[in-house]
Design an enzyme around this catalytic site. Structure first.
Site, short mmCIF file in Angstrom:
data_model
loop_
_atom_site.label_atom_id
_atom_site.label_comp_id
_atom_site.label_asym_id
_atom_site.label_seq_id
_atom_site.Cartn_x
_atom_site.Cartn_y
_atom_site.Cartn_z
N GLU A 134 20.39 32.17 14.18
CA GLU A 134 21.55 33.04 14.38
C GLU A 134 21.39 34.46 13.82
OE1 GLU A 134 25.06 30.96 13.00
OE2 GLU A 134 24.85 29.43 14.53
N GLU A 171 22.65 23.51 17.51
CA GLU A 171 23.77 23.18 16.62
C GLU A 171 25.03 23.03 17.44
OE1 GLU A 171 24.65 25.75 13.26
OE2 GLU A 171 22.52 25.93 12.80
C1 FCB Z 1 26.46 27.98 11.90
C2 FCB Z 1 25.36 27.97 10.88
C3 FCB Z 1 25.27 26.70 10.08
C4 FCB Z 1 26.64 26.15 9.72
C5 FCB Z 1 27.50 26.07 10.95
C6 FCB Z 1 28.85 25.47 10.71
O1 FCB Z 1 26.83 29.28 12.20
O2 FCB Z 1 24.12 28.17 11.51
O3 FCB Z 1 24.48 26.93 8.95
O4 FCB Z 1 27.18 26.91 8.74
O5 FCB Z 1 27.65 27.33 11.51
#
Ligand code: FCB
Length: 457
Positions: free
Chosen positions: A180, A366
Protein backbone atom coordinates in the site's frame (compact mmCIF):
# COMPACT_ATOMS: atom_id res chain seq x y z
CA UNK A 1 -33.90 -5.62 0.85
CA UNK A 2 -36.58 -7.82 2.39
CA UNK A 3 -35.33 -10.01 5.24
CA UNK A 4 -36.20 -13.33 3.60
CA UNK A 5 -34.53 -12.23 0.37
CA UNK A 6 -31.39 -11.36 2.30
CA UNK A 7 -31.49 -14.67 4.17
CA UNK A 8 -31.80 -16.53 0.86
CA UNK A 9 -28.83 -14.61 -0.51
CA UNK A 10 -26.76 -15.40 2.57
CA UNK A 11 -27.63 -19.07 2.25
CA UNK A 12 -26.48 -18.98 -1.37
CA UNK A 13 -23.17 -17.43 -0.33
CA UNK A 14 -22.53 -19.93 2.40
CA UNK A 15 -23.24 -22.73 -0.08
CA UNK A 16 -20.12 -21.64 -1.97
CA UNK A 17 -17.35 -24.23 -1.79
CA UNK A 18 -13.63 -24.24 -2.41
CA UNK A 19 -14.36 -26.47 -5.38
CA UNK A 20 -16.07 -23.50 -7.07
CA UNK A 21 -12.65 -21.84 -7.39
CA UNK A 22 -9.70 -22.83 -9.58
CA UNK A 23 -7.79 -25.84 -8.28
CA UNK A 24 -4.43 -24.09 -7.94
CA UNK A 25 -5.83 -21.09 -6.10
CA UNK A 26 -3.69 -19.59 -3.31
CA UNK A 27 -5.78 -19.51 -0.13
CA UNK A 28 -4.20 -17.60 2.65
CA UNK A 29 -4.25 -15.17 5.49
CA UNK A 30 -2.22 -12.01 5.73
CA UNK A 31 -0.23 -10.33 8.52
CA UNK A 32 2.58 -7.81 8.88
CA UNK A 33 5.71 -7.68 10.98
CA UNK A 34 5.13 -4.64 13.18
CA UNK A 35 1.52 -5.58 13.81
CA UNK A 36 2.25 -9.03 15.21
CA UNK A 37 5.91 -9.70 16.00
CA UNK A 38 6.63 -7.68 19.12
CA UNK A 39 10.16 -8.48 20.38
CA UNK A 40 11.15 -4.90 19.86
CA UNK A 41 14.75 -5.32 20.96
CA UNK A 42 15.38 -8.97 20.18
CA UNK A 43 18.43 -10.16 18.27
CA UNK A 44 19.71 -6.79 17.16
CA UNK A 45 16.47 -5.22 15.94
CA UNK A 46 16.69 -1.44 15.84
CA UNK A 47 13.82 1.02 16.16
CA UNK A 48 11.46 1.57 13.29
CA UNK A 49 9.48 4.73 12.67
CA UNK A 50 6.56 3.01 14.42
CA UNK A 51 8.54 2.53 17.64
CA UNK A 52 9.21 6.24 17.70
CA UNK A 53 5.73 7.31 16.52
CA UNK A 54 3.93 5.17 19.09
CA UNK A 55 6.06 6.80 21.78
CA UNK A 56 4.66 10.24 20.94
CA UNK A 57 1.61 11.25 22.99
CA UNK A 58 -1.71 11.30 21.17
CA UNK A 59 -0.65 9.36 18.13
CA UNK A 60 -2.31 6.03 18.96
CA UNK A 61 -5.92 5.82 20.08
CA UNK A 62 -5.24 3.62 23.12
CA UNK A 63 -1.68 4.83 23.69
CA UNK A 64 -0.32 1.40 22.84
CA UNK A 65 2.48 0.18 20.58
CA UNK A 66 3.63 -2.95 18.80
CA UNK A 67 6.46 -3.55 21.30
CA UNK A 68 4.88 -6.86 22.30
CA UNK A 69 1.83 -7.16 19.99
CA UNK A 70 1.07 -10.87 19.46
CA UNK A 71 4.61 -11.86 20.48
CA UNK A 72 4.69 -13.71 17.19
CA UNK A 73 8.49 -13.49 17.17
CA UNK A 74 8.47 -16.13 19.89
CA UNK A 75 5.13 -17.81 19.25
CA UNK A 76 5.36 -18.24 15.48
CA UNK A 77 5.23 -22.06 15.48
CA UNK A 78 1.84 -21.95 17.18
CA UNK A 79 0.63 -19.24 14.78
CA UNK A 80 1.75 -21.16 11.71
CA UNK A 81 -0.03 -24.20 13.14
CA UNK A 82 -3.22 -22.13 13.21
CA UNK A 83 -2.70 -21.15 9.56
CA UNK A 84 -2.10 -24.78 8.62
CA UNK A 85 -5.11 -26.02 10.60
CA UNK A 86 -7.32 -23.50 8.81
CA UNK A 87 -6.54 -25.40 5.63
CA UNK A 88 -4.78 -22.47 3.95
CA UNK A 89 -1.96 -23.21 1.52
CA UNK A 90 -0.35 -19.77 1.54
CA UNK A 91 0.65 -17.23 4.14
CA UNK A 92 1.40 -13.56 3.59
CA UNK A 93 3.71 -11.88 6.10
CA UNK A 94 6.23 -9.07 6.01
CA UNK A 95 9.91 -8.79 6.74
CA UNK A 96 10.92 -6.17 9.26
CA UNK A 97 13.67 -4.08 7.75
CA UNK A 98 14.89 -2.99 11.24
CA UNK A 99 15.67 -6.62 12.03
CA UNK A 100 17.94 -6.88 8.99
CA UNK A 101 19.64 -3.51 8.79
CA UNK A 102 20.41 -1.95 12.08
CA UNK A 103 23.28 0.34 12.73
CA UNK A 104 25.89 -1.32 10.60
CA UNK A 105 26.23 -1.62 6.87
CA UNK A 106 26.23 -5.43 6.92
CA UNK A 107 22.97 -7.35 7.29
CA UNK A 108 22.13 -8.60 10.76
CA UNK A 109 22.42 -12.38 10.53
CA UNK A 110 20.20 -12.97 13.54
CA UNK A 111 17.39 -11.08 11.88
CA UNK A 112 17.81 -13.07 8.69
CA UNK A 113 17.92 -16.27 10.75
CA UNK A 114 14.48 -15.51 12.15
CA UNK A 115 12.88 -15.28 8.70
CA UNK A 116 14.84 -18.32 7.61
CA UNK A 117 13.23 -20.34 10.40
CA UNK A 118 9.84 -18.80 9.72
CA UNK A 119 9.97 -19.69 6.02
CA UNK A 120 11.06 -23.24 6.81
CA UNK A 121 8.21 -23.43 9.29
CA UNK A 122 5.77 -22.46 6.55
CA UNK A 123 7.15 -24.95 4.09
CA UNK A 124 6.96 -27.74 6.68
CA UNK A 125 3.28 -26.91 7.12
CA UNK A 126 2.42 -26.75 3.43
CA UNK A 127 2.14 -22.95 3.41
CA UNK A 128 3.57 -21.06 0.43
CA UNK A 129 5.47 -18.09 1.85
CA UNK A 130 4.33 -14.73 0.49
CA UNK A 131 6.70 -12.16 1.96
CA UNK A 132 6.15 -8.43 1.66
CA UNK A 133 9.39 -6.49 1.79
CA UNK A 134 7.96 -3.25 3.11
CA UNK A 135 4.90 -3.06 5.30
CA UNK A 136 5.60 0.35 6.82
CA UNK A 137 8.33 -0.34 9.38
CA UNK A 138 11.14 1.85 8.10
CA UNK A 139 14.28 1.90 10.28
CA UNK A 140 14.28 5.17 12.22
CA UNK A 141 17.92 5.77 11.19
CA UNK A 142 16.66 6.19 7.62
CA UNK A 143 13.86 8.48 8.74
CA UNK A 144 16.48 10.63 10.41
CA UNK A 145 17.97 11.08 6.94
CA UNK A 146 14.65 12.07 5.39
CA UNK A 147 12.73 8.80 5.15
CA UNK A 148 10.92 8.20 1.88
CA UNK A 149 11.27 11.86 0.93
CA UNK A 150 15.01 11.26 0.50
CA UNK A 151 16.13 9.49 -2.64
CA UNK A 152 18.83 7.69 -0.65
CA UNK A 153 16.09 5.58 0.99
CA UNK A 154 15.34 4.08 -2.43
CA UNK A 155 18.89 2.76 -2.66
CA UNK A 156 18.87 1.59 0.94
CA UNK A 157 15.71 -0.40 0.15
CA UNK A 158 17.41 -1.99 -2.87
CA UNK A 159 20.26 -3.05 -0.61
CA UNK A 160 17.83 -4.55 1.93
CA UNK A 161 15.93 -6.40 -0.80
CA UNK A 162 19.19 -7.80 -2.11
CA UNK A 163 20.20 -9.17 1.31
CA UNK A 164 16.82 -10.72 2.01
CA UNK A 165 16.28 -12.31 -1.39
CA UNK A 166 19.80 -13.74 -1.40
CA UNK A 167 19.07 -15.45 1.87
CA UNK A 168 15.52 -16.69 1.25
CA UNK A 169 15.30 -16.81 -2.52
CA UNK A 170 16.17 -20.50 -2.72
CA UNK A 171 12.86 -21.31 -1.02
CA UNK A 172 10.63 -18.37 -1.79
CA UNK A 173 9.70 -17.64 -5.42
CA UNK A 174 6.99 -15.00 -4.86
CA UNK A 175 7.79 -11.56 -3.50
CA UNK A 176 5.70 -8.50 -2.83
CA UNK A 177 7.82 -5.35 -2.85
CA UNK A 178 5.54 -2.88 -1.05
CA UNK A 179 2.30 -2.89 0.88
CA UNK A 180 0.00 0.00 0.00
CA UNK A 181 2.25 2.82 -1.18
CA UNK A 182 -0.72 5.17 -0.85
CA UNK A 183 -0.72 4.64 2.92
CA UNK A 184 3.06 4.89 3.22
CA UNK A 185 3.01 8.22 1.41
CA UNK A 186 -0.32 9.80 2.30
CA UNK A 187 -0.91 8.62 5.87
CA UNK A 188 2.81 8.91 6.59
CA UNK A 189 3.48 12.34 5.05
CA UNK A 190 0.22 14.04 4.06
CA UNK A 191 -2.33 13.58 6.86
CA UNK A 192 0.18 12.40 9.46
CA UNK A 193 -2.06 9.63 10.75
CA UNK A 194 0.74 7.11 10.45
CA UNK A 195 4.47 7.18 11.16
CA UNK A 196 6.42 9.34 10.67
CA UNK A 197 3.44 11.65 11.24
CA UNK A 198 4.33 14.42 8.80
CA UNK A 199 1.71 16.69 7.24
CA UNK A 200 3.10 18.13 4.06
CA UNK A 201 1.69 17.43 0.61
CA UNK A 202 4.91 17.95 -1.40
CA UNK A 203 6.70 15.51 0.93
CA UNK A 204 3.89 12.99 0.46
CA UNK A 205 4.09 13.17 -3.31
CA UNK A 206 7.86 12.92 -3.27
CA UNK A 207 7.60 9.94 -0.91
CA UNK A 208 5.09 8.24 -3.21
CA UNK A 209 7.47 8.62 -6.13
CA UNK A 210 10.36 7.18 -4.16
CA UNK A 211 8.32 4.23 -2.92
CA UNK A 212 7.29 3.44 -6.50
CA UNK A 213 10.85 3.87 -7.72
CA UNK A 214 12.15 1.55 -5.01
CA UNK A 215 9.63 -1.03 -6.22
CA UNK A 216 10.96 -0.58 -9.75
CA UNK A 217 14.54 -1.11 -8.61
CA UNK A 218 13.63 -4.06 -6.39
CA UNK A 219 11.97 -6.18 -9.08
CA UNK A 220 15.15 -6.82 -11.13
CA UNK A 221 17.08 -7.53 -7.91
CA UNK A 222 14.51 -10.14 -6.92
CA UNK A 223 14.74 -11.69 -10.38
CA UNK A 224 18.54 -11.77 -10.23
CA UNK A 225 18.59 -13.50 -6.85
CA UNK A 226 15.62 -15.84 -7.12
CA UNK A 227 15.13 -18.66 -9.60
CA UNK A 228 11.67 -18.60 -11.21
CA UNK A 229 10.90 -15.44 -9.27
CA UNK A 230 7.45 -13.91 -9.29
CA UNK A 231 7.46 -10.31 -8.21
CA UNK A 232 4.64 -7.83 -7.68
CA UNK A 233 3.28 -5.10 -5.46
CA UNK A 234 0.20 -4.83 -3.21
CA UNK A 235 -1.89 -1.68 -3.62
CA UNK A 236 -4.77 -0.37 -1.54
CA UNK A 237 -7.43 0.42 -4.13
CA UNK A 238 -10.95 1.73 -3.82
CA UNK A 239 -13.91 2.02 -6.12
CA UNK A 240 -14.75 5.72 -6.14
CA UNK A 241 -18.33 6.87 -6.37
CA UNK A 242 -19.73 10.33 -6.89
CA UNK A 243 -21.98 11.66 -4.12
CA UNK A 244 -24.49 12.78 -6.73
CA UNK A 245 -25.02 12.98 -10.46
CA UNK A 246 -23.95 16.64 -10.50
CA UNK A 247 -21.09 17.53 -12.81
CA UNK A 248 -19.17 19.01 -9.87
CA UNK A 249 -19.39 15.89 -7.70
CA UNK A 250 -18.51 13.69 -10.61
CA UNK A 251 -15.45 15.76 -11.40
CA UNK A 252 -14.42 15.66 -7.73
CA UNK A 253 -14.80 11.87 -7.70
CA UNK A 254 -12.61 11.62 -10.77
CA UNK A 255 -9.93 13.79 -9.16
CA UNK A 256 -10.06 11.71 -6.00
CA UNK A 257 -9.69 8.54 -8.03
CA UNK A 258 -6.66 10.17 -9.59
CA UNK A 259 -4.72 10.38 -6.35
CA UNK A 260 -6.15 7.31 -4.63
CA UNK A 261 -5.84 4.81 -7.49
CA UNK A 262 -4.44 6.12 -10.76
CA UNK A 263 -1.45 7.88 -9.16
CA UNK A 264 -0.11 4.40 -8.41
CA UNK A 265 -1.62 2.20 -11.12
CA UNK A 266 -0.79 4.46 -14.06
CA UNK A 267 2.99 4.69 -13.57
CA UNK A 268 3.23 1.01 -12.61
CA UNK A 269 1.58 0.10 -15.90
CA UNK A 270 3.72 2.40 -18.01
CA UNK A 271 1.34 5.35 -18.37
CA UNK A 272 3.30 7.81 -16.23
CA UNK A 273 1.62 9.90 -13.55
CA UNK A 274 -1.94 10.93 -14.46
CA UNK A 275 -1.86 14.27 -16.26
CA UNK A 276 -5.03 15.58 -14.61
CA UNK A 277 -3.60 15.06 -11.12
CA UNK A 278 -0.26 16.56 -12.10
CA UNK A 279 -2.06 19.59 -13.49
CA UNK A 280 -4.04 20.04 -10.23
CA UNK A 281 -1.03 19.57 -7.98
CA UNK A 282 1.50 21.19 -10.25
CA UNK A 283 3.21 23.26 -7.57
CA UNK A 284 3.78 20.18 -5.42
CA UNK A 285 4.81 17.71 -8.13
CA UNK A 286 7.60 15.34 -7.15
CA UNK A 287 11.10 15.51 -8.57
CA UNK A 288 11.41 12.79 -11.14
CA UNK A 289 14.79 11.97 -12.63
CA UNK A 290 15.38 10.64 -16.13
CA UNK A 291 14.78 6.90 -16.22
CA UNK A 292 12.58 6.82 -13.09
CA UNK A 293 9.31 6.26 -14.93
CA UNK A 294 10.85 3.48 -17.02
CA UNK A 295 12.13 1.80 -13.84
CA UNK A 296 8.71 2.03 -12.15
CA UNK A 297 7.02 0.52 -15.20
CA UNK A 298 9.04 -2.70 -14.98
CA UNK A 299 6.62 -5.52 -15.89
CA UNK A 300 5.54 -7.51 -12.85
CA UNK A 301 4.24 -11.04 -12.53
CA UNK A 302 1.16 -10.11 -10.54
CA UNK A 303 -0.66 -7.24 -8.90
CA UNK A 304 -1.88 -7.54 -5.32
CA UNK A 305 -5.11 -5.77 -4.47
CA UNK A 306 -5.97 -4.89 -0.89
CA UNK A 307 -9.68 -4.25 -0.93
CA UNK A 308 -11.67 -2.94 2.01
CA UNK A 309 -14.24 -0.33 0.97
CA UNK A 310 -15.51 2.06 -1.70
CA UNK A 311 -15.44 5.81 -1.21
CA UNK A 312 -18.17 8.34 -1.99
CA UNK A 313 -16.85 11.77 -2.94
CA UNK A 314 -18.48 15.19 -3.02
CA UNK A 315 -17.12 18.42 -4.45
CA UNK A 316 -15.79 20.52 -1.55
CA UNK A 317 -13.76 23.58 -2.53
CA UNK A 318 -10.73 24.07 -0.32
CA UNK A 319 -10.94 20.63 1.27
CA UNK A 320 -8.19 18.09 0.84
CA UNK A 321 -5.55 18.47 -1.85
CA UNK A 322 -8.13 18.10 -4.62
CA UNK A 323 -11.22 19.99 -3.40
CA UNK A 324 -13.16 16.91 -2.44
CA UNK A 325 -14.64 15.33 0.65
CA UNK A 326 -15.43 11.74 1.60
CA UNK A 327 -19.15 11.51 2.33
CA UNK A 328 -20.62 8.97 4.74
CA UNK A 329 -24.09 8.21 3.47
CA UNK A 330 -26.64 7.03 5.99
CA UNK A 331 -28.29 3.63 5.88
CA UNK A 332 -25.23 1.83 4.59
CA UNK A 333 -23.87 -1.36 6.15
CA UNK A 334 -20.57 -0.63 7.87
CA UNK A 335 -17.96 -2.41 9.97
CA UNK A 336 -17.07 -1.14 13.44
CA UNK A 337 -14.43 1.05 11.77
CA UNK A 338 -17.16 2.77 9.72
CA UNK A 339 -15.89 1.21 6.53
CA UNK A 340 -18.69 0.45 4.07
CA UNK A 341 -19.32 -3.23 3.47
CA UNK A 342 -19.58 -3.54 -0.30
CA UNK A 343 -18.64 -6.90 -1.80
CA UNK A 344 -19.85 -5.72 -5.21
CA UNK A 345 -17.25 -2.97 -4.91
CA UNK A 346 -14.57 -5.63 -4.97
CA UNK A 347 -16.03 -7.13 -8.12
CA UNK A 348 -16.23 -3.72 -9.73
CA UNK A 349 -12.66 -2.89 -8.74
CA UNK A 350 -11.18 -6.16 -9.99
CA UNK A 351 -13.01 -5.82 -13.30
CA UNK A 352 -11.75 -2.30 -13.70
CA UNK A 353 -8.11 -3.15 -13.04
CA UNK A 354 -8.33 -6.05 -15.45
CA UNK A 355 -9.99 -3.95 -18.16
CA UNK A 356 -7.89 -0.79 -17.81
CA UNK A 357 -4.48 -2.14 -16.90
CA UNK A 358 -4.45 -5.82 -17.86
CA UNK A 359 -2.12 -7.21 -15.17
CA UNK A 360 -1.03 -10.78 -15.89
CA UNK A 361 -2.45 -12.10 -12.64
CA UNK A 362 -4.25 -10.58 -9.67
CA UNK A 363 -4.30 -11.63 -6.06
CA UNK A 364 -6.52 -10.22 -3.37
CA UNK A 365 -3.69 -9.73 -0.91
CA UNK A 366 -5.92 -8.30 1.84
CA UNK A 367 -9.62 -8.20 2.61
CA UNK A 368 -11.28 -8.27 5.99
CA UNK A 369 -13.38 -6.57 8.61
CA UNK A 370 -13.33 -5.38 12.20
CA UNK A 371 -16.14 -5.78 14.69
CA UNK A 372 -16.35 -5.43 18.46
CA UNK A 373 -15.80 -9.09 19.21
CA UNK A 374 -16.54 -10.56 22.62
CA UNK A 375 -15.41 -13.85 24.03
CA UNK A 376 -18.38 -15.74 25.41
CA UNK A 377 -17.96 -19.16 27.01
CA UNK A 378 -14.75 -19.79 25.13
CA UNK A 379 -16.05 -18.71 21.72
CA UNK A 380 -16.33 -15.61 19.55
CA UNK A 381 -19.60 -15.57 17.65
CA UNK A 382 -18.63 -13.08 14.96
CA UNK A 383 -21.46 -13.74 12.53
CA UNK A 384 -20.95 -10.39 10.81
CA UNK A 385 -17.34 -11.21 9.94
CA UNK A 386 -18.38 -14.61 8.60
CA UNK A 387 -21.02 -12.97 6.45
CA UNK A 388 -18.48 -10.40 5.25
CA UNK A 389 -16.10 -13.16 4.27
CA UNK A 390 -18.76 -15.22 2.52
CA UNK A 391 -20.07 -12.30 0.52
CA UNK A 392 -16.61 -11.20 -0.56
CA UNK A 393 -15.71 -14.72 -1.65
CA UNK A 394 -18.93 -14.81 -3.68
CA UNK A 395 -17.89 -11.53 -5.35
CA UNK A 396 -14.46 -12.99 -5.99
CA UNK A 397 -15.97 -16.00 -7.69
CA UNK A 398 -18.05 -13.71 -9.88
CA UNK A 399 -14.91 -11.84 -10.87
CA UNK A 400 -13.25 -15.09 -11.89
CA UNK A 401 -16.37 -16.16 -13.77
CA UNK A 402 -16.32 -13.00 -15.86
CA UNK A 403 -12.69 -13.59 -16.76
CA UNK A 404 -10.62 -11.58 -14.26
CA UNK A 405 -7.40 -13.59 -13.72
CA UNK A 406 -7.48 -13.75 -9.90
CA UNK A 407 -5.32 -16.55 -8.53
CA UNK A 408 -5.52 -16.15 -4.79
CA UNK A 409 -7.18 -14.63 -1.75
CA UNK A 410 -5.59 -13.63 1.55
CA UNK A 411 -7.92 -12.80 4.42
CA UNK A 412 -6.79 -9.98 6.69
CA UNK A 413 -5.92 -11.20 9.21
CA UNK A 414 -4.76 -14.45 10.73
CA UNK A 415 -4.66 -12.84 14.19
CA UNK A 416 -6.06 -9.80 15.96
CA UNK A 417 -3.15 -7.42 16.06
CA UNK A 418 -1.83 -3.88 16.50
CA UNK A 419 -4.00 -1.85 14.14
CA UNK A 420 -1.68 1.14 13.61
CA UNK A 421 -3.19 4.44 14.85
CA UNK A 422 -6.13 2.49 16.31
CA UNK A 423 -3.87 0.41 18.54
CA UNK A 424 -5.58 -2.70 19.87
CA UNK A 425 -9.09 -1.25 19.57
CA UNK A 426 -9.75 -2.84 16.18
CA UNK A 427 -9.82 -6.59 15.85
CA UNK A 428 -9.50 -7.92 12.30
CA UNK A 429 -8.43 -11.49 13.09
CA UNK A 430 -10.00 -14.81 12.23
CA UNK A 431 -8.27 -15.71 15.48
CA UNK A 432 -8.96 -13.79 18.68
CA UNK A 433 -5.89 -12.79 20.67
CA UNK A 434 -6.08 -12.01 24.37
CA UNK A 435 -3.29 -9.45 24.63
CA UNK A 436 -2.86 -10.02 28.38
CA UNK A 437 -2.36 -13.76 28.22
CA UNK A 438 -1.41 -14.16 24.53
CA UNK A 439 -4.04 -16.85 24.23
CA UNK A 440 -5.28 -17.55 20.72
CA UNK A 441 -8.88 -18.55 20.08
CA UNK A 442 -10.31 -19.32 16.66
CA UNK A 443 -13.41 -17.19 16.06
CA UNK A 444 -16.54 -18.54 14.39
CA UNK A 445 -15.42 -16.78 11.19
CA UNK A 446 -12.14 -18.71 11.35
CA UNK A 447 -14.09 -21.92 11.84
CA UNK A 448 -16.21 -21.06 8.81
CA UNK A 449 -13.11 -20.36 6.68
CA UNK A 450 -11.64 -23.66 7.89
CA UNK A 451 -14.81 -25.52 6.92
CA UNK A 452 -14.84 -23.82 3.53
CA UNK A 453 -11.18 -24.60 2.87
CA UNK A 454 -11.46 -28.18 4.02
CA UNK A 455 -14.62 -28.75 2.02
CA UNK A 456 -16.91 -29.00 5.02
CA UNK A 457 -18.81 -25.76 4.70
C1 FCB B 1 -4.51 -2.22 5.54
C2 FCB B 1 -3.12 -2.54 6.02
C3 FCB B 1 -3.07 -3.62 7.07
C4 FCB B 1 -4.22 -3.50 8.06
C5 FCB B 1 -5.52 -3.40 7.33
C6 FCB B 1 -6.72 -3.35 8.23
O1 FCB B 1 -4.56 -0.94 5.02
O2 FCB B 1 -2.32 -2.95 4.95
O3 FCB B 1 -1.82 -3.57 7.70
O4 FCB B 1 -3.99 -2.46 8.90
O5 FCB B 1 -5.52 -2.27 6.51
Amino acid sequence: MAIDQKAAQNAAHSALTRGDFPARFAWGTSTSSYQIEGARRADGRVDSIWDVFTGQPGRIRDGSSGAVACDHYHRWPQDLDIARDLGTNAYRFSIAWPRIFGDGSAPNQKGLDFYDRLVDGMLERGLQPWPTLYHWDLPQTLQDRGGWVARSTVYAFANFVDAVTRRLGDRVPQWITHNEPWCTAMHGYMDGMHAPGIRDLPSALQASHHVLLSHGLAVPIIRANVKDARAGIALSLHPIRSASGSAEDMAAAHRHDGLRNRWFLDPLFGKGYPQDVLAELERFAPRIEPGDLEAIAVPTDFTGVNYYFPEVIAHAPGEGPLDGRVVHKAGVERTAFGWEVAPEGMLQLLRRIHAEYGPRVLYVTENGSTYDDVVQDGAVHDAQRTSYLQRHLAALKEAIDVGVPVEGYFAWSLLDNFEWAEGYTRRFGLTHVDFDTQQRLLKDSGKWYRGFLRGQS
